[in-house]
Design an enzyme around this catalytic site. Structure first.
Site, mmCIF file in Angstrom:
data_model
loop_
_atom_site.group_PDB
_atom_site.id
_atom_site.type_symbol
_atom_site.label_atom_id
_atom_site.label_comp_id
_atom_site.label_asym_id
_atom_site.label_seq_id
_atom_site.Cartn_x
_atom_site.Cartn_y
_atom_site.Cartn_z
ATOM 1 N N ARG A 63 0.818 -1.211 -0.020
ATOM 2 C CA ARG A 63 0.075 0.000 -0.040
ATOM 3 C C ARG A 63 0.759 1.185 0.099
ATOM 4 O O ARG A 63 0.494 2.190 -0.723
ATOM 5 C CB ARG A 63 -0.759 0.133 1.388
ATOM 6 C CG ARG A 63 -2.255 -0.493 1.120
ATOM 7 C CD ARG A 63 -2.743 -1.180 2.475
ATOM 8 N NE ARG A 63 -1.741 -2.043 2.950
ATOM 9 C CZ ARG A 63 -2.178 -3.322 2.632
ATOM 10 N NH1 ARG A 63 -3.079 -3.704 2.091
ATOM 11 N NH2 ARG A 63 -1.173 -4.368 3.060
ATOM 12 N N THR A 64 1.652 1.316 0.776
ATOM 13 C CA THR A 64 2.610 2.649 0.955
ATOM 14 C C THR A 64 3.251 2.858 -0.299
ATOM 15 O O THR A 64 3.245 3.960 -0.764
ATOM 16 C CB THR A 64 3.531 2.540 2.276
ATOM 17 O OG1 THR A 64 2.931 2.240 3.317
ATOM 18 C CG2 THR A 64 4.236 3.843 2.294
ATOM 19 N N HIS A 80 5.953 5.709 11.325
ATOM 20 C CA HIS A 80 5.312 5.621 9.981
ATOM 21 C C HIS A 80 4.390 6.660 9.834
ATOM 22 O O HIS A 80 3.081 6.655 9.873
ATOM 23 C CB HIS A 80 4.987 4.177 9.758
ATOM 24 C CG HIS A 80 4.091 3.837 8.484
ATOM 25 N ND1 HIS A 80 4.477 4.832 7.267
ATOM 26 C CD2 HIS A 80 3.826 2.725 7.841
ATOM 27 C CE1 HIS A 80 3.920 4.230 6.347
ATOM 28 N NE2 HIS A 80 3.519 3.138 6.553
HETATM 29 C C1 NCD Z 1 2.377 -1.156 8.265
HETATM 30 C C2 NCD Z 1 3.854 -1.008 8.177
HETATM 31 O O1 NCD Z 1 4.698 -1.183 7.256
HETATM 32 O O2 NCD Z 1 4.189 -0.451 9.316
HETATM 33 N N1 NCD Z 1 1.849 -1.279 6.757
HETATM 34 C C3 NCD Z 1 1.591 -0.103 6.161
HETATM 35 O O3 NCD Z 1 2.303 0.489 5.771
HETATM 36 N N2 NCD Z 1 0.279 0.221 6.107
HETATM 37 C C4 NCD Z 1 1.569 -2.064 9.355
HETATM 38 C C5 NCD Z 1 2.474 -3.296 9.399
HETATM 39 O O4 NCD Z 1 3.248 -3.828 8.574
HETATM 40 O O5 NCD Z 1 1.968 -4.123 10.398
#
Ligand code: NCD
Length: 347
Positions: free
Chosen positions: A68-69, A155
């Site tokens: 997603r990111t 994050h």
């Molecule tokens: C998260 C991350 O990478 O910290 N994922 C994200 O970017 N939506 C959550 C996770 O990995 O648990």
């Protein structure tokens, strides 16, 4: 429609390292822009955002997995008219595999050595397992650096998305009771979320639900104390679910310490979110998850499989993580739009 991107800038602009950089005024500005983008894009594919990034490039450097990111950054940049590029698996395919230092890599991507027209990237989005790399990148980069996850620390852009989702769902950020459950010790999304809520939301109450060995760390707790934000730490749900407005679930961060997984998974089992737990959640409340949901062993997943389809098909509006995820692109577009249109010179 004219997109007004002149908002109160965040501390340390233009780099985005941690959520404490953001004030309520900055968030209000970003959320206004994101809201306008959402509305405008419903009407037309080519909105006023389309030219903002012309001639500029966004480069993603991900030293850890992402779906997603990374994709929402690339898409957000493309929608803004930027060129969007990803360095695939930097430790394997970039010159870091030949021993080049991280700092030199960042200097090289962010140029310029003689002429800014020839720099490779105008914005760097970095995810790295080591805690200090984003700050180091920001110190040597000639262009804005965005933290897309630094190990088990923060994050920040996920929290911008999370708060936008909460704001969208409740029409406000204040006065809410937010429960956060799971691997709070290493979950960077929930750490960033607690910092950001603690900084910008008024009359908020936080409840951290985790086994003692995975509880929220002292740095976050001290920050909340300093900001006078009431919080509680507990190891079971008790009757807390019925009092929540938001329940934010995070998965066990297995990759941080694979040797501890076998010991930690059983400790989290009593906290799994099941249909029975959902029955305790009030109708107005929302259950969020930054995703990915760990479905590798369905019987051990932090969200029980019986709820997966209900969430996917949006049969129960309380299970709102797919809607939350939808905001990844407009919120990141808003952030990038502000970076692209507000001047910054490296000191
Ligand atoms: C998260 C991350 O990478 O910290 N994922 C994200 O970017 N939506 C959550 C996770 O990995 O648990």
């Amino acid at each position: 429609m004219h997109l007004n991107t002149h908002i109160p800038l965040w501390e340390g602009f233009p780099h985005v390292v941690r959520t404490q950089q953001f004030s309520r005024e900055t968030l209000d500005g970003l959320f206004r822009i994101a809201g306008e983008l959402v509305e405008e894009r419903k009407k037309t594919a080519d909105g006023p955002w389309k030219a903002l990034g012309a001639g500029r490039t966004l480069l993603t450097l991900f030293y850890e997995p992402s779906s997603r990111t990374v994709m929402s950054f690339l898409r957000a940049a493309t929608l803004l008219g930027m060129e969007a590029k990803n360095v695939p698996d930097p430790l394997v395919f970039s010159s870091e595999a030949k021993g080049e230092s991280f700092d030199d890599a960042i200097r090289m991507y962010s140029g310029p050595y003689f002429e800014s027209a020839f720099r490779i990237a105008d914005v760097l989005v970095i995810r790295h397992p080591e805690l200090d790399r984003i700050e180091r990148a920001a110190a040597v980069s000639n262009v804005p650096v965005i933290n897309a996850g630094n190990g088990s620390d923060q994050h920040p852009t996920q929290s911008l998305v999370d708060l936008y989702a909460i704001h969208y769902m409740f029409d406000e950020l204040d006065g809410l009771h937010v429960g956060i459950v799971g691997d709070l010790e290493r979950g960077r999304t929930c750490r960033s979320l607690a910092y950001l809520l603690g900084k910008v939301a008024k009359n908020i109450r936080l409840t951290f639900i985790a086994p003692p060995e995975l509880q929220m760390r002292q740095d976050v707790c001290e920050y909340l104390q300093r900001h006078g934000v009431p919080y509680e730490q507990r190891s079971d749900y008790g009757d807390v679910l019925s009092t929540l407005d938001v329940l934010y679930i995070v998965r066990l961060q297995k990759e941080r310490d694979p040797a501890r997984v076998e010991a930690l998974l059983p400790a989290l089992q009593p906290l799994r979110f099941t249909a029975e737990r959902l029955a305790e959640v009030p109708e107005h409340a929302r259950v969020l998850h930054p995703m990915p949901i760990d479905a590798s062993v369905p019987g051990l997943s932090e969200i029980a499989p019986e709820l997966w389809d209900i969430a996917r098909t949006q049969q129960d509006r309380r299970l709102a993580w797919f809607t939350q995820c939808d905001f990844g692109i407009p919120v990141r577009m808003a952030l990038l739009a502000v970076m692209l249109t507000n001047r910054w010179e490296r000191q």
